[in-house]
Design a protein around this motif. Sequence first.
Motif, short mmCIF file in Angstrom:
data_model
loop_
_atom_site.label_atom_id
_atom_site.label_comp_id
_atom_site.label_asym_id
_atom_site.label_seq_id
_atom_site.Cartn_x
_atom_site.Cartn_y
_atom_site.Cartn_z
N GLN A 72 -38.97 53.16 -30.83
CA GLN A 72 -39.26 52.47 -32.08
C GLN A 72 -40.68 52.85 -32.49
O GLN A 72 -41.64 52.08 -32.32
CB GLN A 72 -39.10 50.96 -31.89
N TRP A 73 -40.79 54.04 -33.05
CA TRP A 73 -42.11 54.65 -33.23
C TRP A 73 -42.99 53.88 -34.22
O TRP A 73 -44.19 53.74 -33.99
CB TRP A 73 -41.95 56.10 -33.67
N VAL A 93 -47.62 57.97 -28.58
CA VAL A 93 -46.69 57.57 -29.64
C VAL A 93 -46.73 58.59 -30.78
O VAL A 93 -45.68 59.00 -31.30
CB VAL A 93 -47.02 56.15 -30.14
N LYS A 135 -45.25 45.36 -23.71
CA LYS A 135 -44.60 45.38 -25.02
C LYS A 135 -44.65 46.79 -25.62
O LYS A 135 -43.65 47.28 -26.18
CB LYS A 135 -45.28 44.38 -25.95
N LEU A 136 -45.82 47.41 -25.50
CA LEU A 136 -45.95 48.78 -26.02
C LEU A 136 -45.01 49.73 -25.29
O LEU A 136 -44.33 50.56 -25.91
CB LEU A 136 -47.41 49.24 -25.87
N LEU A 180 -41.43 49.30 -26.51
CA LEU A 180 -41.23 49.93 -27.82
C LEU A 180 -41.17 51.45 -27.69
O LEU A 180 -40.36 52.12 -28.36
CB LEU A 180 -42.36 49.52 -28.78
N TYR A 181 -41.99 52.00 -26.83
CA TYR A 181 -42.03 53.44 -26.60
C TYR A 181 -40.69 53.92 -26.03
O TYR A 181 -40.11 54.90 -26.50
CB TYR A 181 -43.17 53.79 -25.65
N SER A 198 -52.04 55.38 -25.31
CA SER A 198 -50.76 54.93 -25.86
C SER A 198 -50.57 55.41 -27.29
O SER A 198 -49.50 55.90 -27.66
CB SER A 198 -50.70 53.39 -25.83
N LYS A 220 -43.10 50.66 -34.99
CA LYS A 220 -43.63 49.45 -34.37
C LYS A 220 -44.60 49.80 -33.25
O LYS A 220 -45.64 49.14 -33.08
CB LYS A 220 -42.49 48.59 -33.84
N ALA A 221 -44.26 50.82 -32.47
CA ALA A 221 -45.13 51.22 -31.37
C ALA A 221 -46.48 51.71 -31.90
O ALA A 221 -47.54 51.39 -31.35
CB ALA A 221 -44.46 52.31 -30.54
N GLU A 222 -46.46 52.49 -32.98
CA GLU A 222 -47.71 52.99 -33.56
C GLU A 222 -48.56 51.84 -34.09
O GLU A 222 -49.79 51.81 -33.89
CB GLU A 222 -47.43 53.99 -34.68
#
Length: 992
Positions: free
Chosen positions: A37-38, A65, A28-29, A32-33, A61, A40-42
């Motif tokens: 989608q910074w 990010v 999932k991470l 997002l990466y 990770s 949400k990823a953060e």
Amino acid sequence: MSKIRQHARISQTRHQTRHAVAPKQQQKLIALYQARQWDKAEALAREMTSKHPFDPFAWKSLGSVLLESGQRHSSLDVLEKALTLAPDDPELHNTMAQAMYRLGHASEAVAHLEKALEIKPAFKQARLMLIKLHNDAGEFEKALEHIAIAERDFADDDTLLSRKAHALIQLTRFGEGIRIHETIVAKYPDDPAHLSNLASAYRNVGRFEEAEAYYRKALELAPDQDKTFSNLLMSMHYNPAYSAEDLFKAHLEWDTRFQPKERKPRPRPADLSSDRRLRIGMISAGFRIHPVGQMITSALEALPREDFEIFAYTMNDMVDPLTKRMQQRADHWMSVTHLTEPQLADKLRSDRIDILLDLCGHTEGNRLRAVALEPAPLQVKWVGGLINTTGLQAMDYLISDAVETPPGVDHLYTEKLIRLPDDYICYMPRGDAPEPSALPALDNGYVTFGCFNNPSKLNEVILGKWASILHRVPDSRLFLKGMQFDSDEFAERTCQTMERLGIERHRLILEGHSKHRELLQAYNRVDIALDPWPYSGGLTTCEALLMGVPVITLPGPSFAGRHSATHLTNAGLPELVVDSWERYEALAVELASDPASLTTIRRSLRRQIKRSPVCDYKRFAKHLGIALRAIWQRYCEDKMPAALTFNKDGRAWFEGESEPVNVKIPKIASTESQPQSAAAKAAVDFDWQLQGKIIAIDNTTKLVRETGFEKLLDLNTFAVIAFDPGSRVKNPDQFKDHENLQLFPHALLGDGQPATLHACLAPEMSSTLKPLPPEQLPAERRQGAQVLTSLPINTIALDSIQGLQSLDWLILDDLSDATKILEHGEKALRDTLMVQVRVAFHPTHERQPNLSEISHWMCRNGFRFYRLNDFHHKSHLPDRDDWLQHQATELESADALFLPSHKRMAQLSAGQKIKLAFLLHTVYGVQDLTYSLLADVDPEKAELYLIAEGMVPTKASMGESLEKQTPHNLAPPADNTEDTISQDIDRLMSIH
């Protein structure tokens, strides 16, 4: 100054690592990466680090990010934590390298990449980046070594091939480099980057039509590529087919294509005082041994530091002796190669630049898109890619002169022209020039014409004119020299062109690249230099004159075509500037037929150019300073930019104004140590002209704790790194935000190994040296020497601080192992000006430094004993309250001062002597040696010092007749070492 980041090591036990991030969460991470989608990823990455604090993936990770979302500084701490968990993760080292590079720390990036490749030799991404960094630093041989390794694993990669071609071309292996570019383009015919690279390779060898065709094709495929268009503009200036009007229109097209669609309003400074210190920003890829470096350095060194605060933004990571001089003059130095155009513009805004000088133009280091965002109140084009107008409406002024831009050309410039009274640059000979020889024609029996300009400037038009001259001067030779002639193909093409023009091969001398002294030595085989056209010589013309060789020039249609004309005119040789091809050829024939005149010219040219305005850095700096002040003053008066023209007396008029500018130059008090008498101040305000800060390391805060230290810091001439192992600074917060002090608690100098701090009842007795047994101590010391506890402490070896480029003053106390510190600091202390060691004549601790041991080390390492200072005596009288007089005769301790040996002292640069003089005067109140050091640099300056100190009678005329002096060879220290030092100390301390 950055502060130490304390990192606790995390022990990875089985209990700690059993809860790793689930694969589903990892996927999932990653998704997002990849979707960028910074936010949400953060959020997900932070959740991972919270739930799984010992899983390297979580921290890696989060660091990645943060890095990719632009939070570069924040990413460092996270990535460092990840490294404590997974020190052998090659991908993590690669990511750390990316972070370091984007923060402008190329050397640290290289170290992480090398570590990544040590762990995983076939790591493609790390290898490619390492090759890029070596290319960026001019280390092309190293780049090729890594390319050879990479070719075993991914030989057909187009990025690898492109970087290989670049390195080969920079090493003058043009044929090989061009063939690689051609191979890539054949494979990727619609890749604009590869098309542009091939075009530049063709331009380098004078294949202008092919170069322009490929540039235009690349722009059709990628119309937003401003660098490609800039390269096309550059190529057009080499091509004799274009007129001045053609070139102007092309420059206007750049602005039309690439001016920003949205931009912030220009910043407006809160302080619009016309006479305040100005913040001058300079962007350049030429802060090095480069035409830019040799045309600006001496003048910038002569700009008064108290008037102009220089921010140097370098677009090239190469470092050479001239780079170091520039770093020492600049008040602020930073690499910006890693910044995007918007990021650079934001950086300039945050630095509150008043006047921005662009020293790149459309050539190497080009940042015109950042300039187009208008990040400074005033924006000025100066030397460095100064081939013509920039074409930018955002550029307010262009620094020129009346020869480069004669009256009547203003309509071909978008900028308002600043016409300086002499040359638009100040040439600084490098100092390695051999003596000019006798006229070679006298021995040869024939005349040798020569041109050592970049062979890219050669074309059939100029070769045709030179062939005509050779036909008119029987048996004459043409000597062409430049790196392109290392290419057999290029040399053969030149020979074939000249043969078609009727010139036999034996009349051509073609030589490739050589070291600078050998290049200058080659002028001893040239009688007359011929300037190319339409792109004339700049630095090359100055060097020819330095070697006694006259240069004949016909100005071309652009700024680039008039460089030689202005240098010759301002060197007192306007008769060598002609107005037609007929006169060009005729003058060459006339000079060739008059060896007596050529001999006379050869004997006098070096002296003539050195004494001319072309090399007069003080005169140039004065006029440059007036120009900068004048345009700032006009800005403060809310007037639009207007052309500014100087006369030969140095007075300047803005267009449309009848009166010359009355420039208000600030008069700022000199930096001095002690109050002067009223008489001395009335006689003369002595100006130290100290350039760059004095870097001091204070091992146990002896200096920091002294009365008056804050006043010393406020002079803004000292940068102090202080270690406080025993927390003896009572209120460290008072220095928390002071830019001139780095205070490191619970650390000190040593051998780099962990040590033990013996905390004693009397804080002043606490030491890493163990107190002597009570029976060996004086009675008054026994109780205070009682050890309360022993604590581990980190030590740092001086020679391990890689960022310590300059250490001027080292201060050691008597409670550290000074011998160990010195033995692990030989490299760092090689150029140090003063070492101060506290010596205890009544030892209180084991291995306490004694004068004999310290003196012996100093003698072996280039220092000499100067004197004892700051005496502390013991009294043998009883302790009573009714003493009318109290005597203390036995010396207990004193500071031993050591200076460079007499041999080293004679070798100090002028800048080092002034720094040492300032240190002796300010801190120790020494006047005699201060005078002697100043006299070595400038006897008149030394005399002013005596007057300022009230040591000799005032000479009223002296204060009026002598201008502020800046020694030509002053080499001040770089202020930018501070952050590097801090980071390196951080790294060293985190090891233990």
